[in-house]
Design a protein around this motif. Structure first.
Motif: not given
Length: 526
Positions: A240-252
């Motif tokens: 319904p709405e654009p997704l909000e973003s958050f910083p992510w460093d990747g998976f270990p």
């Protein structure tokens, strides 16, 4: 046979494949998938959604999202791309040369597996390059980290490419699965693996999704974004709405996770070599290929005396309805291709369609009836190439009549299988359902004939139609071409006129393609 010899065989087979036009199409599909994996920042479309959020478009997140998309979708389409390597050797006579060499069966299978993996790996490589371009184009974080971008493709996408390459090889060596049944069956195998892989309760993390979700969840918990009822989805969806973003460093890169991915590769190699137990490697002494009269020993051949030419008797021209005779011939071919068990299944579906409550006819019985003839439909447009009659058919003066006859024969099969549901809808006054039925009945043979004529193989229809059918059967309204998805008892899919127009467009495209090929054949042979 050394590893160098196996690599040489695989490289030669790979070079042969990349010269074919279908390879360019597969690379284009990889580019499109890479584009879809990184939607616009303000778009409501999403490829990966966790609790209404997505990661910032940096190398770690873009690489992971595109790698997961590759693991999910390349395992479906890639199977049909690499399938046919052994069959190609058998058709072209290369298999006889292989049978005459000291090449061992495990080495031959290893080379074919490596060739399949190289084809799929090239698609993964193109997808990775597209992901880098998309990261730069989306402009949330233009600093491209090659390691963070490529590691997800190596540990997530490539193991699934190896599994797909091995499955294609296994299916080709099993008599029951090497034909259309295997092509259709792979969709449901893939569906089972995909649904199971996306589930957090799955005992084995085949796709690598669970490890990624745990890493995303841990980051969201640290940032206070995780909610108890948050869910994860992978696949092209509209929100319904654009997704909000958050910083992510990747998976270990945990040892357990890497060990699991290595086990997937080792299991794929074992599956690829397993057919060595029964695969004859084209050896005629072991039934490796069917002997024809051209392959019979020379000592057994008796040449007939040369016939003396005495002229041909004069015959009067015969005028009549050519289309009717062509249609009768096409219907006869289809009737002979359908086995006794197929007819018994069709009769059982008709009986069920007349017995079940009217509310179950459109959403259940009609889809089941219109998946039963999928192998018969898939042969439309391909029989002449399969039977070696393309040259003779190319000289036919009115190709549109033959095509229309073939299309009408496919329509007859569609109408026959859907007759019981249509009768029930007519009896209940379900006019919208009848209109949707008509649109679907016109679209199916058009799609089958177009796919078979354009590619000269039944494989494309056998890959596309089950997926399209599954979406309609599960109520995905935008792709419901038969009126199975209902809202307050009314079909919720596209308008029947739109479905009919699509079928007509496919039919016109088929006619134009056939006319162009006929003109080219005439130019070459006249």
């Amino acid at each position: 046979m050394t590893l160098q010899n196996i690599g040489g065989l695989a490289l030669g087979d790979f070079r042969d494949r990349v010269r074919r036009p279908v390879y360019a199409v597969t690379l284009l599909a990889a580019v499109i998938l890479g584009y879809l994996a990184v939607p616009g920042t303000g778009s409501t479309w999403a490829i990966m959604n966790i609790g209404g959020y997505r990661g910032v478009y940096d190398s770690a997140y873009v690489g992971t999202a595109a790698a997961l998309a590759a693991a999910l979708w390349l395992t479906l389409g890639g199977f049909y791309v690499v399938r046919g390597a052994i069959g190609h050797d058998e058709r072209t006579g290369v298999g006889r040369l292989v049978a005459a060499t000291p090449l061992r069966t495990p080495a031959y299978l290893a080379a074919k597996f490596l060739s399949n993996l190289m084809v799929l790996g090239s698609m993964v490589g193109v997808l990775a390059a597209t992901a880098a371009v998309m990261q730069f184009a989306r402009a949330e974080d233009r600093a491209i980290d090659p390691v963070a971008l490529l590691v997800p493709f190596v540990v997530i996408a490539l193991p699934m490419a190896a599994a797909t390459a091995a499955a294609a090889l296994l299916f080709e060596t099993l008599p029951v699965l090497r034909g259309g049944i295997g092509n259709v069956g792979w969709f449901f195998v893939w569906l089972t693996v995909a649904v199971g892989g996306l589930s957090e309760r799955a005992p084995v993390d085949v796709l690598g999704v669970q490890h990624v979700v745990e890493a995303l969840r841990a980051t969201m918990i640290d940032q206070g974004l995780w909610k108890p009822r948050s869910s994860f989805s992978l696949g092209l969806t509209q929100e319904p709405e654009p997704l909000e973003s958050f910083p992510w460093d990747g998976f270990p890169l945990a040892a357990g996770f890497l060990g699991g991915r290595a086990l997937v590769v080792l299991a794929a190699l074992a599956v690829a070599l397993l057919p060595a137990l029964w695969f004859a490697r084209f050896d005629p002494a072991r039934g490796g290929f069917r002997r024809t009269s051209e392959q019979a020993p020379t000592a057994e051949l008796e040449l007939p005396p040369a016939p003396a030419y005495r002229g041909l008797p004069a015959t009067a021209p015969v005028y009549g309805n050519t289309f009717g005779r062509l249609l009768a011939g096409e219907l006869t071919i289809i009737a002979r291709e359908a086995t006794r068990w197929w007819w018994l299944g069709a009769a059982a579906l008709a009986a069920v369609g007349l017995a079940v409550p009217i509310g179950s006819v459109a959403p259940v019985v009609l889809p089941l009836a219109w998946v039963w003839p999928v192998l018969l439909w898939s042969r439309l447009g391909t029989r002449h190439q399969r039977d070696g009659m393309e040259g003779l058919i190319g000289a036919y003066p009115a190709p549109h009549r033959r095509l229309l006859a073939e299309w009408t024969a496919g329509l007859a099969v569609t109408a026959l299988l859907g007759l019981a549901p249509l009768a029930r809808m007519a009896a209940s006054g379900d006019r919208p359902g009848m209109a949707a039925w008509l649109g679907g009945a016109l679209l199916i043979p058009s799609l089958a004939l177009a796919a078979g004529t354009l590619t000269r193989t039944p494989r494309l229809f056998q890959a596309v139609y089950p997926a399209l059918w599954y979406c309609a059967f599960n109520g995905l309204a935008p792709l419901d071409f038969m009126g199975a998805a209902r809202t307050d008892g009314t079909p919720a899919g596209p308008h029947p006129l739109a479905v009919t127009a699509l079928g007509g467009l496919l039919l016109v495209l088929t006619l134009l393609t056939t006319s162009a090929r006929g003109s080219a054949w005439t130019t070459r042979h006249v």
